[in-house]
Every structure is written in C-alpha cells, then in structure tokens.
Design an enzyme around this catalytic site. Structure first.
Site, PDB file in Angstrom:
ATOM      1  CE1 TYR A 128      19.920  72.504  44.316  1.00 10.29           C
ATOM      2  CE2 TYR A 128      18.743  73.442  42.460  1.00 10.29           C
ATOM      3  CZ  TYR A 128      19.876  72.850  42.983  1.00 10.29           C
ATOM      4  OH  TYR A 128      20.952  72.614  42.171  1.00 10.29           O
ATOM      5  CE  LYS A 178      30.823  65.540  54.785  1.00 14.61           C
ATOM      6  NZ  LYS A 178      32.101  64.879  54.413  1.00 14.61           N
ATOM      7  CG  ASP A 211      33.256  63.320  51.604  1.00 12.10           C
ATOM      8  OD1 ASP A 211      32.394  62.429  51.802  1.00 12.10           O
ATOM      9  OD2 ASP A 211      33.996  63.756  52.508  1.00 12.10           O
ATOM     10  CG  ASP A 235      22.992  70.743  40.656  1.00 11.81           C
ATOM     11  OD1 ASP A 235      22.647  70.570  39.468  1.00 11.81           O
ATOM     12  OD2 ASP A 235      23.734  71.676  41.027  1.00 11.81           O
ATOM     13  CG  ASP A 239      26.804  69.110  36.215  1.00 12.53           C
ATOM     14  OD1 ASP A 239      25.660  68.796  35.824  1.00 12.53           O
ATOM     15  OD2 ASP A 239      27.287  70.258  36.064  1.00 12.53           O
TER      16      ASP A 239
HETATM   17  C1  IPM Z   1      20.166  71.053  36.671  1.00 14.09           C
HETATM   18  C2  IPM Z   1      20.584  72.487  36.617  1.00 14.09           C
HETATM   19  C3  IPM Z   1      19.627  73.297  37.473  1.00 14.09           C
HETATM   20  C4  IPM Z   1      19.733  72.796  38.892  1.00 14.09           C
HETATM   21  C5  IPM Z   1      19.863  74.818  37.426  1.00 14.09           C
HETATM   22  C6  IPM Z   1      19.862  75.345  36.019  1.00 14.09           C
HETATM   23  C7  IPM Z   1      18.866  75.553  38.281  1.00 14.09           C
HETATM   24  O1  IPM Z   1      21.890  72.660  37.015  1.00 14.09           O
HETATM   25  O2  IPM Z   1      19.053  70.733  36.237  1.00 14.09           O
HETATM   26  O3  IPM Z   1      20.978  70.224  37.123  1.00 14.09           O
HETATM   27  O4  IPM Z   1      20.590  73.243  39.656  1.00 14.09           O
HETATM   28  O5  IPM Z   1      18.929  71.945  39.248  1.00 14.09           O
HETATM   29 MN    MN Z   2      22.905  70.803  37.496  1.00 13.02          MN
END
Ligand code: IPM
Ligand code: MN
Length: 332
Positions: A128, A178, A211, A235, A239
């Site tokens: 990032y 990893k 993974d 990140d 999710d």
């Molecule tokens: C998160 C989001 C952000 C990230 C994006 C919107 C830049 O996906 O907060 O997880 O990748 O960190």
């Molecule tokens: Mn995210």
C-alpha cells in the site's frame, strides 16, 4: 458512568455511510457516550462537487480531535483509486494509524461453532505504500513495478500491539504471511515476530501461510484468537473473515495510532453500497460495533462493552436501518 466528553470528527461519506453513522451515533449516545461532534463533508460526492478530496488543513485539525467516525467513501462516478488513495489511505498514512484492528464474532448455529477472533492488519506499509512505477508506459515494452515496503519498526510496533492484545484475550497469536515465497519481507516479519515473542512467554504462537489461512478461515476458524499480518494480506483476509462470520454487514474496524499521537479512525469494513443507498435498509451493526471500538479506545470500556454486547445480540436481526438500531438501543 464517565461524564467526559469527546471531540469526534464525523465523516458520513457516500452512499449508505451517513445512514449507518447516524444510527451509530444514536446508539452511542443512548449508551451514555458524550460526543461533541464536528461534521466533515468529504468523499466521492464532495469530490464531484468541487474537487476537494482531503486537504492538509483538515488532517491537521484531525490531529487535535479525540477520534474520527467514518461511514464509507466511494462513488460510482469517481474513477477507482482517487478517493481510496486520496482520502482513506492519506488518512491512515498522515495520521500514522498503524494498527487496523478487525474483530470477527458470531454466535454459531446448530451444529456449527461460532467465531471469535481478531485480525491485526499493519496499516501504513507493505504494497500500500505506493512504491514503484511505470516505465515506457503505453509501449509494448511497458514495465510496472509495485514494491512492498516493510520496515523493522513498522512490523515490530504492529506485532507488539498484537501480542499485547492476545495477552488480554486467550493468549494465542498467529502470524500470517507467505514466508515460503516472499523471502525478504517474510524474513523480516518472521524474525521480528520470533524476537518479540520471547518477551511474551505467556502467549502461544503459531504461523500460517496466507493461502493456508484462507482454508482455515473457512474450515477451522476456531483455531484463531489473534492474527497479525501485513497490509495486503490483512485486507484480503478481513473480507474473508467478514464473509465467514455473518457477512460484511457486521464487520467493524478500528484504524488506530495506539501511541495516541493523532486521532484514531473507526469505520465499518463495508463500502458505500450505492445500490441500496437512501432506502433505509443498510445494516448499521458494523458501524455500531465500530462505534463501540471507538469508545473502548477512548477509555470508555463500560459503554464499549454494553454497545458491543447489545450489537452481538442483534447481529442476526432483519429490519430497516432504524429498526435494527432501535433493537440495539432496547438491549443496552
Ligand atoms: C479496506 C478497504 C480499503 C483497503 C480500500 C477502500 C482502499 O478495502 O479498508 O479494507 O484496501 O484498505
Ligand atoms: Mn478491504
């Protein structure tokens, strides 16, 4: 109950952001939080209106606040990346919000055990950081590089935070990376982790490749208590964490500067969901739990605990945004 009042910057943002933040504030106030709020009109809509993304003067103002409570930023008419990098990442980097804490909790259903683990994602470095570039752009010989920046200090402060957190919970910390392929960044993270671990003899440790961690998130998440990982792995994993533990509508996050040198920022993991914006049907639970994380960080442990327990009790409810917030308030 504490009578202290806190100065909190509010960025409702785009889409469902303002709707869920309004309900989060209602719940926090009902729980006894004293918040002196300052509104900031920022996000994709503001950018389309006058080109403003996040001026440095606002970042400077934020340094003096106690916290920032953010809904969601992102607009379908703005090119991807503009608001993400210009607002969200700028905020994380400029305020040095180096820990991104994302808790996952679900009660479990008949036969299936619940979830209770926390991912600590490094929030200022890795891929990032923006290192790299394009050479010979537009030619057949075009080259793109995107480096991953990992500093000893950056990894160490995040790993230390994760050990401290594990110590307050079930005393188990897993490093996810990893190392079998990323021989440089993986080596730095693994060595730092091992060295810090010696200071935390009471915390059990484990290591998973990212993974494999994806498989365990789905098949055996009960093995985890606290996980620490780098920015991009964190990140993606968070999710997945949301998806396996009740949906992204419940996933909360705290972007923190634990050293308290600037205001920390609290936001749901979900985005602005323009498809359902304005209909009053967005689930406010992730925003409400993010509010609880904010109160906890501000030292209001009692308010934080009551809001998060009430939210957990309402996590499976169906209803409108306001109905779900009403249900949380009723449970406080
Ligand atoms: C998160 C989001 C952000 C990230 C994006 C919107 C830049 O996906 O907060 O997880 O990748 O960190
Ligand atoms: Mn995210």
């Amino acid at each position: 109950m504490s009578e202290q009042s806190y100065r909190v910057g509010i960025v409702g943002g785009d889409g469902i952001g303002p709707e869920v933040i309004a309900q989060g504030l209602r719940v926090l106030e009902a729980a006894g939080a004293k918040l002196d709020t300052v509104d900031y009109d920022l996000g994709g809509a503001r950018y389309l209106a006058d080109g403003t993304i996040l001026p440095d003067e606002i970042v400077d103002e934020w340094r003096g606040l106690d916290a920032i409570y953010l809904g969601a930023v992102g607009h379908p008419d703005v090119a991807p990346g503009v608001i993400e990098r210009g607002l969200l990442l700028k905020m994380r980097f400029d305020l040095d919000l180096y820990v991104n804490q994302r808790p996952f909790k679900s009660p479990g259903t008949d036969g299936a055990p619940g979830h209770d683990f926390i991912v600590i994602r490094e929030n200022t470095e890795g891929s990032y950081a923006g290192e790299g570039g394009l050479l010979r752009k537009g030619t057949p010989h075009e080259i793109a590089t995107q480096g991953s920046v990992n500093t000893r200090r950056g990894a160490e402060r995040c790993i230390r935070y994760a050990f401290d957190l594990a110590r307050k919970r079930n005393k188990h910390l897993t490093l996810v990376h990893k190392t079998n392929v990323l021989q440089f960044s993986g080596d730095l993270w693994q060595r730092t982790f091992n060295e810090v671990a010696e200071e935390y003899a009471d915390v059990d440790t484990a290591y998973n490749h990212v993974d494999a961690a994806c498989i365990y998130f789905v098949q055996d998440p009960q093995r985890y208590d606290v996980i620490v990982t780098d920015n991009l792995f964190g990140d993606i994993l968070t999710d997945l964490g949301g998806a396996v533990s009740g949906g992204i509508g419940l996933a909360a996050s705290a972007n923190m500067n634990p050293a308290q040198r600037a205001a920390s920022m609290f936001e749901p993991v979900h985005g602005s969901a323009p498809d359902i914006a304005g209909q009053g049907i967005a689930n406010p639970i992730a925003a409400i739990i993010s509010g609880a994380l904010m109160m906890d960080f501000l030292g209001e442990a009692d308010i934080a605990r009551r809001v998060s327990e009430a939210s957990d009790a309402c996590a499976a409810l169906d209803g409108t945004t306001v109905e779900i917030a009403d249900a949380v308030i009723a449970k406080l």
